[in-house]
Design a protein around this motif. Structure first.
Motif, PDB file in Angstrom:
ATOM      1  N   ILE A   1      -8.096 -13.554  -0.207  1.00  0.00           N
ATOM      2  CA  ILE A   1      -7.152 -12.551  -0.723  1.00  0.00           C
ATOM      3  C   ILE A   1      -5.801 -13.192  -0.979  1.00  0.00           C
ATOM      4  O   ILE A   1      -5.213 -13.032  -2.054  1.00  0.00           O
ATOM      5  CB  ILE A   1      -7.012 -11.387   0.282  1.00  0.00           C
ATOM      6  CG1 ILE A   1      -8.298 -10.568   0.340  1.00  0.00           C
ATOM      7  CG2 ILE A   1      -5.825 -10.488  -0.102  1.00  0.00           C
ATOM      8  CD1 ILE A   1      -8.312  -9.508   1.438  1.00  0.00           C
ATOM      9  N   TRP A   2      -5.316 -13.942  -0.009  1.00  0.00           N
ATOM     10  CA  TRP A   2      -3.989 -14.522  -0.131  1.00  0.00           C
ATOM     11  C   TRP A   2      -3.943 -15.660  -1.144  1.00  0.00           C
ATOM     12  O   TRP A   2      -2.962 -15.814  -1.864  1.00  0.00           O
ATOM     13  CB  TRP A   2      -3.512 -15.002   1.242  1.00  0.00           C
ATOM     14  CG  TRP A   2      -3.359 -13.871   2.220  1.00  0.00           C
ATOM     15  CD1 TRP A   2      -3.204 -12.554   1.898  1.00  0.00           C
ATOM     16  CD2 TRP A   2      -3.368 -13.923   3.638  1.00  0.00           C
ATOM     17  NE1 TRP A   2      -3.117 -11.784   3.039  1.00  0.00           N
ATOM     18  CE2 TRP A   2      -3.213 -12.595   4.130  1.00  0.00           C
ATOM     19  CE3 TRP A   2      -3.504 -14.952   4.562  1.00  0.00           C
ATOM     20  CZ2 TRP A   2      -3.165 -12.287   5.481  1.00  0.00           C
ATOM     21  CZ3 TRP A   2      -3.470 -14.651   5.919  1.00  0.00           C
ATOM     22  CH2 TRP A   2      -3.294 -13.341   6.370  1.00  0.00           C
ATOM     23  N   ARG A   3      -5.010 -16.450  -1.212  1.00  0.00           N
ATOM     24  CA  ARG A   3      -5.058 -17.509  -2.221  1.00  0.00           C
ATOM     25  C   ARG A   3      -5.008 -16.902  -3.618  1.00  0.00           C
ATOM     26  O   ARG A   3      -4.290 -17.378  -4.505  1.00  0.00           O
ATOM     27  CB  ARG A   3      -6.338 -18.337  -2.064  1.00  0.00           C
ATOM     28  CG  ARG A   3      -6.463 -19.455  -3.098  1.00  0.00           C
ATOM     29  CD  ARG A   3      -7.860 -20.040  -3.107  1.00  0.00           C
ATOM     30  NE  ARG A   3      -8.860 -19.056  -3.456  1.00  0.00           N
ATOM     31  CZ  ARG A   3      -9.116 -18.668  -4.706  1.00  0.00           C
ATOM     32  NH1 ARG A   3      -8.431 -19.191  -5.727  1.00  0.00           N
ATOM     33  NH2 ARG A   3     -10.031 -17.752  -4.946  1.00  0.00           N
TER      34      ARG A   3
ATOM     35  N   LEU B   1       3.655 -11.994  -1.343  1.00  0.00           N
ATOM     36  CA  LEU B   1       3.579 -11.026  -0.252  1.00  0.00           C
ATOM     37  C   LEU B   1       3.458  -9.605  -0.788  1.00  0.00           C
ATOM     38  O   LEU B   1       2.679  -8.795  -0.267  1.00  0.00           O
ATOM     39  CB  LEU B   1       4.821 -11.150   0.643  1.00  0.00           C
ATOM     40  CG  LEU B   1       4.887 -10.196   1.837  1.00  0.00           C
ATOM     41  CD1 LEU B   1       3.722 -10.448   2.787  1.00  0.00           C
ATOM     42  CD2 LEU B   1       6.213 -10.352   2.579  1.00  0.00           C
ATOM     43  N   LYS B   2       4.217  -9.301  -1.831  1.00  0.00           N
ATOM     44  CA  LYS B   2       4.155  -7.959  -2.403  1.00  0.00           C
ATOM     45  C   LYS B   2       2.773  -7.657  -2.956  1.00  0.00           C
ATOM     46  O   LYS B   2       2.274  -6.531  -2.856  1.00  0.00           O
ATOM     47  CB  LYS B   2       5.197  -7.822  -3.517  1.00  0.00           C
ATOM     48  CG  LYS B   2       6.632  -7.803  -3.025  1.00  0.00           C
ATOM     49  CD  LYS B   2       7.595  -7.550  -4.182  1.00  0.00           C
ATOM     50  CE  LYS B   2       9.028  -7.470  -3.691  1.00  0.00           C
ATOM     51  NZ  LYS B   2       9.976  -7.198  -4.805  1.00  0.00           N
ATOM     52  N   VAL B   3       2.144  -8.669  -3.559  1.00  0.00           N
ATOM     53  CA  VAL B   3       0.812  -8.480  -4.128  1.00  0.00           C
ATOM     54  C   VAL B   3      -0.236  -8.372  -3.026  1.00  0.00           C
ATOM     55  O   VAL B   3      -1.227  -7.657  -3.158  1.00  0.00           O
ATOM     56  CB  VAL B   3       0.468  -9.650  -5.077  1.00  0.00           C
ATOM     57  CG1 VAL B   3      -0.875  -9.420  -5.753  1.00  0.00           C
ATOM     58  CG2 VAL B   3       1.561  -9.834  -6.121  1.00  0.00           C
ATOM     59  N   ALA B   4      -0.017  -9.079  -1.926  1.00  0.00           N
ATOM     60  CA  ALA B   4      -1.046  -9.205  -0.891  1.00  0.00           C
ATOM     61  C   ALA B   4      -1.075  -8.054   0.107  1.00  0.00           C
ATOM     62  O   ALA B   4      -2.107  -7.842   0.758  1.00  0.00           O
ATOM     63  CB  ALA B   4      -0.838 -10.518  -0.128  1.00  0.00           C
ATOM     64  N   VAL B   5       0.015  -7.326   0.253  1.00  0.00           N
ATOM     65  CA  VAL B   5       0.091  -6.311   1.312  1.00  0.00           C
ATOM     66  C   VAL B   5      -1.005  -5.263   1.176  1.00  0.00           C
ATOM     67  O   VAL B   5      -1.737  -4.971   2.133  1.00  0.00           O
ATOM     68  CB  VAL B   5       1.479  -5.639   1.318  1.00  0.00           C
ATOM     69  CG1 VAL B   5       1.459  -4.398   2.202  1.00  0.00           C
ATOM     70  CG2 VAL B   5       2.528  -6.615   1.820  1.00  0.00           C
ATOM     71  N   ALA B   6      -1.152  -4.682  -0.015  1.00  0.00           N
ATOM     72  CA  ALA B   6      -2.125  -3.603  -0.199  1.00  0.00           C
ATOM     73  C   ALA B   6      -3.564  -4.050   0.064  1.00  0.00           C
ATOM     74  O   ALA B   6      -4.275  -3.401   0.845  1.00  0.00           O
ATOM     75  CB  ALA B   6      -1.992  -3.005  -1.600  1.00  0.00           C
ATOM     76  N   PRO B   7      -4.056  -5.152  -0.553  1.00  0.00           N
ATOM     77  CA  PRO B   7      -5.440  -5.561  -0.256  1.00  0.00           C
ATOM     78  C   PRO B   7      -5.646  -6.014   1.180  1.00  0.00           C
ATOM     79  O   PRO B   7      -6.743  -5.878   1.720  1.00  0.00           O
ATOM     80  CB  PRO B   7      -5.693  -6.709  -1.246  1.00  0.00           C
ATOM     81  CG  PRO B   7      -4.349  -7.192  -1.648  1.00  0.00           C
ATOM     82  CD  PRO B   7      -3.470  -5.992  -1.610  1.00  0.00           C
TER      83      PRO B   7
END
Length: 216
Positions: free
Chosen positions: A104-106, A140-146
């Motif tokens: 997810i983070w990658r 971080l903004k993209v990753a928070v929800a998933p």
């Protein structure tokens, strides 16, 4: 047959649900720690590190969690390492969640425009400065929800720990069903408690996705 009131059953399930929550937190925090390391290895410029990290991710994503629980619990015992169901469940879920969180983070980091890396290098920023000040704040903004969304899968995954004898919500439901012979009532309550645990996380994930405008 023992006589249990509805409140007795529900109260016993709620007590067991505490261990579901604790195991979920351990798996998430442990998985996040290992997953963060794997993420940096996957975006590394060193081919050997990238291959090691990708092999790890593919291994734990490509095998069932149930099989991983068996291998950790029984495999370590064959090696002479005595592990409790609690330890085996925490370790297996940590390894499982780390692989998915890393991916997810990658993906979130690699979704950012390549031009930002190039522009940062032109400004003379080092790799760590680029990551700290440019890339990670946006990722971080993209990753928070998933990430919050995946925590639902961790909670539900803890149910498989019952197969190795760890007494959490599902195992407690099985034990109560064996005592009451009322599967519809007991497992209906089990399903309700899982829903009460997971639904707020699902709502939070959707809310964060809208708030952070990751799709816009």
């Amino acid at each position: 047959m023992n006589e249990f009131t509805n409140w007795d059953i529900f109260q016993a399930l709620i007590l067991a649900a505490r261990w579901t929550v604790v195991l979920s937190l351990i798996a998430f925090l442990g998985g996040a720690s290992v997953g963060l390391l794997l993420t940096f290895l996957q975006i590394s410029s060193r081919t050997a590190l990238v291959r090691i990290a990708r092999f790890y991710v593919e291994l734990f994503q490509g095998t069932p969690l149930l099989m991983q629980l068996f291998l950790v619990f029984f495999g370590l015992s064959l090696l002479g390492i005595d592990v409790s169901p609690w330890t085996a469940a925490a370790l297996a879920l940590t390894l499982f969640s780390s692989a998915f969180l890393s991916e997810i983070w990658r993906g979130c980091i690699e979704s950012l425009p390549k031009g930002q890396w190039e522009a940062s290098r032109c400004l003379g920023l080092s790799y760590f400065e680029i990551m700290r000040h440019i890339i990670l704040p946006q990722a971080l903004k993209v990753a928070v929800a998933p990430t919050v969304g995946f925590s639902v899968q961790i909670v539900k995954g803890t149910a498989l720990a019952s197969i190795i004898g760890f007494v959490e919500l599902t195992k407690a439901g099985t034990m109560l069903n064996n005592a009451t012979f009322e599967p519809f009532k007991v497992f209906g309550m089990v399903a309700l408690i899982y829903f009460l645990l997971c639904y707020p996380l699902s709502v939070a994930s959707r809310h964060l996705e809208r708030k952070l405008n990751v799709t816009g």
